[in-house]
Design an enzyme around this catalytic site. Structure first.
Site, PDB file in Angstrom:
ATOM      1  CE1 TYR A 201      -3.992   2.049   0.297  1.00  0.00           C
ATOM      2  CE2 TYR A 201      -2.813   3.189   2.045  1.00  0.00           C
ATOM      3  CZ  TYR A 201      -3.876   3.118   1.159  1.00  0.00           C
ATOM      4  OH  TYR A 201      -4.812   4.126   1.133  1.00  0.00           O
ATOM      5  CB  SER A 204       0.119   1.327  -4.335  1.00  0.00           C
ATOM      6  OG  SER A 204      -0.624   1.638  -3.165  1.00  0.00           O
TER       7      SER A 204
END
Length: 287
Positions: A201, A204
């Site tokens: 996460y 990203s």
């Protein structure tokens, strides 16, 4: 063909995206598109807004599906011939369930790769796909808001070398793509932690924020210049499915900074905190 202003919000059937659409219904003078991967969930969200007296429109949009993105692009082009506001909100926080009974290092690596690929496919590559399709439709003075995260702040990447690469003022699209590819490769080789990446996460959202700055630099060099602004916004720790409902902010509160950036702020290429203040993306937060 409509000549009114047009706004699009991706991943808007719930959570912060839904809150942004509701806020736009109150403040944006034009046509508003609530988009979602699921037609049923998108139309259900639309019905809730209509019960409140608002009248946004719905269009199916799966940002991981090129055909879906292309259909939406052609629809906007044929119906409106342009776009004034794009809020790239669609994202996931992929959580796999490890089978501890059959756990092994191979199985753990396989799950880590699955998490990495699925997370980047939506949060980075999906958003990039939408931008590549819709940016040619942006009208003069249009605004783009990329919904990032506190996790998208560069200090969350442990590696000094990776930080330097992401913060390079000459970083290009190709450069960010190569960094995202490296994260996947390092994960497959069970080296992501050793290489200092942090979570999927984090990778990203850092990638998305870096992409935002590159996009602004490219817009600034356009001839003729369309005066496009694009910013990354951390909406805060919001009580949504994404936070497993542990967030301390309401959806309405989480929509405030994105709405401010979309409708009021005179900013370009910035990283904006949930209190609507610009923060230094490359610096660690003050204690």
């Amino acid at each position: 063909m409509s000549a009114s202003k047009v706004a699009v919000v991706t991943g808007a059937n719930k959570g912060v995206g839904y809150g942004i659409v509701e806020g736009l219904c109150k403040k944006f003078d034009g046509t508003i598109y609530l988009t979602a991967r699921s037609e049923n969930r998108g139309k259900a969200a639309l019905a809730k807004l209509k019960e409140l007296g608002f009248s946004p429109l719905f269009h199916q949009l799966d940002i991981t599906d090129q055909e879906s993105v292309d259909r939406f692009k052609e629809y906007i082009k044929s119906r409106h011939d342009g776009l004034d506001l794009l809020v790239n909100n669609a994202a996931i926080k992929y959580i796999h369930q490890l089978d501890t009974e059959h756990n092994s290092s191979a199985n753990a690596t396989e799950l880590a790769v699955e998490e990495a690929e699925k997370t980047l496919e939506v949060n980075y590559y999906g958003t990039l796909r939408v931008c590549q399709a819709l940016f040619p439709l942006l009208r003069n003075n249009a605004r783009v808001v990329n919904i990032s995260s506190a996790s998208g702040r560069l200090c969350n990447i442990p590696s000094a070398d990776l930080k330097a690469k992401f913060n390079d003022p000459n970083l290009t699209f190709e450069g960010v793509n190569k960094l995202m590819e490296k994260f996947i490769k390092d994960t497959k080789e069970n080296r992501a932690e050793q290489e200092g990446w942090g979570t999927a996460y984090i990778a990203s959202k850092v990638g998305l924020t870096a992409l935002t700055f590159i996009q602004q630099r490219i817009f600034d060099k356009e001839v003729p210049n369309r005066n496009i602004s694009i910013n990354a916004v951390h909406p805060g720790f919001v009580d949504t499915d994404m936070s497993e409902h542990k967030g301390n902010l309401t959806v309405e509160q989480g929509a405030r900074a994105p709405l401010y950036t979309a409708l009021e702020a005179n900013l370009k290429g910035k990283y904006i905190w949930f209190d609507s203040k610009v923060v230094d993306w490359a610096a660690s937060p003050s204690p």
